[in-house]
Design a protein around this motif. Structure first.
Motif, PDB file in Angstrom:
ATOM      1  N   LEU A 148      25.878 -46.489   9.760  1.00  0.00           N
ATOM      2  CA  LEU A 148      25.334 -45.089   9.008  1.00  0.00           C
ATOM      3  C   LEU A 148      25.124 -43.855   8.480  1.00  0.00           C
ATOM      4  O   LEU A 148      25.521 -43.648   9.596  1.00  0.00           O
ATOM      5  CB  LEU A 148      23.635 -45.994   8.414  1.00  0.00           C
ATOM      6  N   LYS A 149      25.159 -43.544   7.384  1.00  0.00           N
ATOM      7  CA  LYS A 149      25.112 -41.982   7.129  1.00  0.00           C
ATOM      8  C   LYS A 149      24.334 -41.177   8.046  1.00  0.00           C
ATOM      9  O   LYS A 149      24.889 -39.714   8.070  1.00  0.00           O
ATOM     10  CB  LYS A 149      24.820 -41.379   5.274  1.00  0.00           C
ATOM     11  N   ASP A 150      23.083 -41.714   8.485  1.00  0.00           N
ATOM     12  CA  ASP A 150      22.302 -40.605   9.395  1.00  0.00           C
ATOM     13  C   ASP A 150      22.800 -41.137  10.711  1.00  0.00           C
ATOM     14  O   ASP A 150      21.909 -40.392  11.649  1.00  0.00           O
ATOM     15  CB  ASP A 150      20.684 -41.310   8.599  1.00  0.00           C
ATOM     16  N   GLY A 151      23.588 -41.940  10.971  1.00  0.00           N
ATOM     17  CA  GLY A 151      24.195 -41.851  12.526  1.00  0.00           C
ATOM     18  C   GLY A 151      23.958 -40.734  13.274  1.00  0.00           C
ATOM     19  O   GLY A 151      23.331 -40.391  14.608  1.00  0.00           O
ATOM     20  N   PRO A 152      24.135 -39.423  12.858  1.00  0.00           N
ATOM     21  CA  PRO A 152      24.530 -38.375  13.395  1.00  0.00           C
ATOM     22  C   PRO A 152      22.826 -37.814  13.587  1.00  0.00           C
ATOM     23  O   PRO A 152      22.792 -37.192  15.344  1.00  0.00           O
ATOM     24  CB  PRO A 152      25.323 -37.014  12.567  1.00  0.00           C
ATOM     25  N   CYS A 153      22.057 -38.085  12.431  1.00  0.00           N
ATOM     26  CA  CYS A 153      20.732 -37.356  13.164  1.00  0.00           C
ATOM     27  C   CYS A 153      20.366 -39.000  13.954  1.00  0.00           C
ATOM     28  O   CYS A 153      19.361 -38.001  14.800  1.00  0.00           O
ATOM     29  CB  CYS A 153      19.939 -38.346  11.916  1.00  0.00           C
ATOM     30  N   LEU A 154      20.502 -40.447  13.981  1.00  0.00           N
ATOM     31  CA  LEU A 154      19.854 -40.934  15.147  1.00  0.00           C
ATOM     32  C   LEU A 154      20.192 -40.050  16.537  1.00  0.00           C
ATOM     33  O   LEU A 154      19.746 -40.580  16.992  1.00  0.00           O
ATOM     34  CB  LEU A 154      20.288 -42.556  14.828  1.00  0.00           C
ATOM     35  N   ALA A 155      21.437 -40.151  16.294  1.00  0.00           N
ATOM     36  CA  ALA A 155      22.295 -39.606  17.557  1.00  0.00           C
ATOM     37  C   ALA A 155      21.340 -38.103  18.004  1.00  0.00           C
ATOM     38  O   ALA A 155      20.804 -37.981  19.562  1.00  0.00           O
ATOM     39  CB  ALA A 155      23.561 -39.040  17.709  1.00  0.00           C
TER      40      ALA A 155
END
Length: 83
Positions: free
Chosen positions: A41-48
């Motif tokens: 999803l779009k928040d993938g970089p934040c989750l990483a």
């Protein structure tokens, strides 16, 4: 005249700053609960980033969940509760 001892009282911040998008991603992890948040999803970089900080983790099934540290940080920073 100011008391010079006041100038020595410095608050130290020992946690990395969370951008508002990462705070939102952390909050979404609480909203989704046990099913976990899907990858891609779009928040993938934040989750990483949250994963690198120990606040979230990717499960073996590829979905994201919050860690204990993430739950505590969410309570302090998003819900504004001491803990």
């Amino acid at each position: 005249m100011r008391n010079r001892d006041d100038a020595k009282a410095v608050t130290t911040w020992d946690e990395p700053y969370l951008e508002s998008c990462c705070r939102s991603a952390l909050h979404r992890l609480t909203l989704v609960g046990p099913p976990g948040r899907p990858d891609g999803l779009k928040d993938g970089p934040c989750l990483a980033r949250l994963d690198a900080m120990g606040l979230a983790r990717r499960r073996e099934d590829g979905r994201w969940e919050m860690t204990e540290a993430g739950t505590a940080r969410h309570a302090r920073e998003v819900l504004r509760r001491e803990g």
